[in-house]
Scaffold this motif. Structure first.
Motif, PDB file in Angstrom:
ATOM      1  N   TYR A 266      -9.450  -6.370   3.804  1.00  0.00           N
ATOM      2  CA  TYR A 266      -9.112  -6.379   5.221  1.00  0.00           C
ATOM      3  C   TYR A 266     -10.389  -6.433   6.050  1.00  0.00           C
ATOM      4  O   TYR A 266     -11.430  -5.899   5.674  1.00  0.00           O
ATOM      5  N   ASP A 267     -10.294  -7.086   7.197  1.00  0.00           N
ATOM      6  CA  ASP A 267     -11.438  -7.193   8.084  1.00  0.00           C
ATOM      7  C   ASP A 267     -11.612  -5.898   8.875  1.00  0.00           C
ATOM      8  O   ASP A 267     -10.673  -5.137   9.073  1.00  0.00           O
ATOM      9  N   GLY A 268     -12.826  -5.714   9.379  1.00  0.00           N
ATOM     10  CA  GLY A 268     -13.086  -4.604  10.287  1.00  0.00           C
ATOM     11  C   GLY A 268     -13.526  -3.348   9.566  1.00  0.00           C
ATOM     12  O   GLY A 268     -13.689  -3.305   8.347  1.00  0.00           O
TER      13      GLY A 268
ATOM     14  N   ARG B 228      -6.652   9.622   0.126  1.00  0.00           N
ATOM     15  CA  ARG B 228      -6.845  10.629  -0.917  1.00  0.00           C
ATOM     16  C   ARG B 228      -8.261  11.197  -0.883  1.00  0.00           C
ATOM     17  O   ARG B 228      -8.475  12.387  -1.074  1.00  0.00           O
ATOM     18  N   GLU B 229      -9.237  10.348  -0.614  1.00  0.00           N
ATOM     19  CA  GLU B 229     -10.636  10.773  -0.656  1.00  0.00           C
ATOM     20  C   GLU B 229     -11.051  11.537   0.598  1.00  0.00           C
ATOM     21  O   GLU B 229     -11.789  12.518   0.523  1.00  0.00           O
ATOM     22  N   LYS B 230     -10.544  11.125   1.764  1.00  0.00           N
ATOM     23  CA  LYS B 230     -11.027  11.689   3.025  1.00  0.00           C
ATOM     24  C   LYS B 230     -10.107  12.750   3.621  1.00  0.00           C
ATOM     25  O   LYS B 230     -10.532  13.515   4.487  1.00  0.00           O
ATOM     26  N   GLY B 231      -8.853  12.793   3.184  1.00  0.00           N
ATOM     27  CA  GLY B 231      -7.948  13.804   3.718  1.00  0.00           C
ATOM     28  C   GLY B 231      -7.777  13.667   5.224  1.00  0.00           C
ATOM     29  O   GLY B 231      -7.491  12.587   5.740  1.00  0.00           O
ATOM     30  N   ASP B 232      -7.983  14.767   5.960  1.00  0.00           N
ATOM     31  CA  ASP B 232      -7.785  14.707   7.408  1.00  0.00           C
ATOM     32  C   ASP B 232      -8.915  13.973   8.131  1.00  0.00           C
ATOM     33  O   ASP B 232      -8.849  13.782   9.346  1.00  0.00           O
TER      34      ASP B 232
ATOM     35  N   GLN C  76       0.826  -1.193   0.000  1.00  0.00           N
ATOM     36  CA  GLN C  76       0.000   0.000   0.000  1.00  0.00           C
ATOM     37  C   GLN C  76       0.864   1.248   0.000  1.00  0.00           C
ATOM     38  O   GLN C  76       0.571   2.233  -0.669  1.00  0.00           O
ATOM     39  N   SER C  77       1.975   1.217   0.776  1.00  0.00           N
ATOM     40  CA  SER C  77       2.810   2.396   0.914  1.00  0.00           C
ATOM     41  C   SER C  77       3.576   2.702  -0.352  1.00  0.00           C
ATOM     42  O   SER C  77       3.626   3.828  -0.808  1.00  0.00           O
ATOM     43  N   SER C  78       4.173   1.662  -0.944  1.00  0.00           N
ATOM     44  CA  SER C  78       5.034   1.908  -2.091  1.00  0.00           C
ATOM     45  C   SER C  78       4.250   2.297  -3.325  1.00  0.00           C
ATOM     46  O   SER C  78       4.789   2.928  -4.226  1.00  0.00           O
TER      47      SER C  78
ATOM     48  N   ARG D  55     -16.447   2.988   2.422  1.00  0.00           N
ATOM     49  CA  ARG D  55     -15.796   1.771   1.926  1.00  0.00           C
ATOM     50  C   ARG D  55     -14.845   2.152   0.795  1.00  0.00           C
ATOM     51  O   ARG D  55     -15.207   2.899  -0.112  1.00  0.00           O
ATOM     52  N   PHE D  56     -13.620   1.612   0.852  1.00  0.00           N
ATOM     53  CA  PHE D  56     -12.583   1.985  -0.121  1.00  0.00           C
ATOM     54  C   PHE D  56     -11.827   0.745  -0.565  1.00  0.00           C
ATOM     55  O   PHE D  56     -11.711  -0.235   0.172  1.00  0.00           O
ATOM     56  N   VAL D  57     -11.289   0.808  -1.779  1.00  0.00           N
ATOM     57  CA  VAL D  57     -10.529  -0.310  -2.333  1.00  0.00           C
ATOM     58  C   VAL D  57      -9.214  -0.469  -1.587  1.00  0.00           C
ATOM     59  O   VAL D  57      -8.754  -1.585  -1.340  1.00  0.00           O
ATOM     60  N   SER D  58      -8.584   0.638  -1.211  1.00  0.00           N
ATOM     61  CA  SER D  58      -7.280   0.594  -0.557  1.00  0.00           C
ATOM     62  C   SER D  58      -7.174   1.722   0.459  1.00  0.00           C
ATOM     63  O   SER D  58      -7.975   2.663   0.452  1.00  0.00           O
TER      64      SER D  58
END
Length: 509
Positions: free
Chosen positions: A478-480, A496-500, A27-29, A487-490
């Motif tokens: 991922y669970d939880g 990116r969508e929610k910011g702070d 996810q990070s890279s 709901r997001f793919v990653s």
């Protein structure tokens, strides 16, 4: 060489354990800016010193000019402006007040345009236009033309402080930003230190070219701004992704370190109206919109202080104001540095406002000149650091480049509206003790103290909810998480969508 990842997965403790290390790395890279660029030869400290040298000094000089230009009307009054234009006291106060309405009105639109255009173009254009407006004030012959030019001056100056605050937040990590904006803002204290003496020097031109002294104050200070605006086209640098003075590797390092500081939009963001709406409805912005807020309280006190201190007209008294501003400059930069290093900007604000409150309590109760002079030091050392620290606090807790741009414009705009009030609280019939003016400033400072505590409590409570997992989103694979939080793919999509508002984001207290 330090390696950067775009976002730290700061999640609730229970949920974090469910993320496997390999998935985290993937996810990070995935979102690393310019992943193919080699940055191994870049010295981060040397790079940031290079950025500092190209951003801070010139921008501080521009703010010095801005503060001189907006307050020059007070010095012009001392050299016959009212008499020559046949202004009444009410008309003069209207000229002071009108500036702040246009100033506040155009701050948000200016920040949106700044984000859409290059800073080197927009900020320079604004300077040219307000310099022309300033110069033209030296040619006015009546009240109506002076009013029109004061409106234009406020409209064009509106973009500088919120624009630079936002602009610098796009270059520095949250723990580096406070001292930079403090150094930038300290130009206001430098302006206060010698503005009156500069006007006294210009006044020697009385009668030159058939023009009075007050006219030359406007003309010469305005022409200096026009020249600075023209030079700014070549001196002001653009946002990190477009900065021509950096190499591709250096630009990459600047943006990656911002992404690693939870500034997910550092690599660029498309204009979306929902981001503009979010900036206008976000509770942190709303919390700083009423008169009982930190920035408004500090701004009202700042403008009132700038009007009150020059009320002593004699040159020896003007000289006594110089060390007040010098100390305020030192304290402003020191608070910015310490708040960056130790965090807790809220408590630094509280300490500054409490110091200012003590100063104004003494000013209200004392009839001793020496004691009142000491109180002026306390007031200045409390008021001036609070402005950049509050701006940094707000910028630290707003993610999304357009959201931060608009929100800072709103916050600073509401604060600057208080200048319209402060322009009218120091009345000539109350000289030299001004109980009404000092009392109203103290009231605003108390509002600021209350607002600081409330804002910090709300930010801390929200961080706690995120630690407990109450803000966790549902992430595919991922669970939880809770559907109500989205709901997001990653994780990257959530950032990116929610910011702070992302569950992993932590507010600076």
């Amino acid at each position: 060489m330090t390696s950067w990842v775009p976002a730290k997965l700061i999640l609730s403790k229970g949920r974090a354990a469910k993320f496997d290390a390999g998935a985290k790395q993937a996810q990070s890279s995935a979102a690393v800016f310019n992943p193919d660029v080699d940055v191994s030869g870049i010295d981060e400290r040397k790079l940031m010193r290079k950025v500092d040298s190209r951003t801070i000094p010139w921008l501080a000089f521009l703010y010095l000019l801005a503060f001189l230009d907006r307050t020059s009307i007070g010095n012009a009054k001392l050299y016959g402006l009212e008499t020559d234009l046949h202004l009444t006291d009410t008309q003069y106060l209207l000229c002071l007040t009108l500036f702040f309405f246009s100033y506040a009105l155009f701050e948000v639109p200016s920040n949106i345009v700044l984000k859409r255009l290059r800073p080197s173009v927009w900020l320079s254009l604004l300077m040219l236009l307000w310099g022309i407006s300033m110069t033209m004030q030296g040619l006015v012959t009546n009240f109506s033309s002076l009013m029109a030019l004061r409106w234009l001056l406020g409209m064009f100056e509106a973009g500088l402080f919120p624009g630079v605050t936002y602009y610098l937040s796009c270059w520095y990590k949250r723990s580096e930003f406070g001292v930079r904006i403090a150094i930038f803002f300290s130009a206001a204290t430098v302006s206060g230190a010698f503005g009156g003496l500069l006007a006294a020097g210009i006044s020697k031109l009385e009668g030159v070219g058939g023009r009075p002294a007050w006219s030359w104050i406007f003309i010469l200070e305005g022409l200096a701004t026009v020249v600075a605006g023209a030079l700014s086209f070549w001196i002001i640098v653009d946002f990190p992704e477009d900065a021509a003075f950096l190499t591709e590797a250096e630009r990459t390092v600047v943006i990656r370190r911002l992404q690693g500081d939870d500034q997910f939009s550092a690599a660029g963001e498309r204009l979306k109206w929902k981001n503009i709406i979010a900036s206008l409805t976000d509770w942190k912005t709303v919390a700083e919109r009423t008169p009982a807020i930190v920035y408004s309280a500090a701004d009202m006190a700042l403008y009132a202080f700038a009007l009150f201190l020059p009320s002593y007209k004699a040159t020896p008294a003007n000289l006594l104001t110089v060390p007040v501003y010098v100390l305020a400059c030192i304290v402003t930069c020191s608070v910015g540095f310490l708040a960056d290093r130790y965090g807790n900007r809220g408590w630094f604000n509280f300490g500054c406002l409490a110091t200012a409150a003590v100063g104004y309590i003494i000013l209200i109760s004392s009839r001793n000149a020496t004691l009142s002079y000491i109180a002026v030091y306390l007031a200045a050392c409390g008021i001036y650091p609070c402005i950049p620290n509050t701006a940094a606090w707000a910028a630290n807790n707003l993610e999304g480049s357009y959201k931060r741009s608009v929100s800072l414009g709103v916050i600073i705009s509401v604060g600057n509206l208080q200048g319209a009030i402060s322009s009218n609280v120091y009345r000539a019939n109350q000289t030299p003790w001004y109980p009404l003016g000092h009392g109203l400033v103290l009231m605003y400072i108390c509002f600021g103290l209350i607002s600081t505590v409330v804002t910090r409590f709300m930010l801390k409570a929200e961080n706690g909810r995120r630690e407990r997992g109450e803000r966790d989103e549902v992430i595919d694979k991922y669970d939880g998480g809770l559907e109500v939080n989205g709901r997001f793919v990653s994780v990257e999509d959530a950032q990116r969508e929610k910011g702070d508002r992302w569950s992993g984001y932590r507010y600076i207290l």
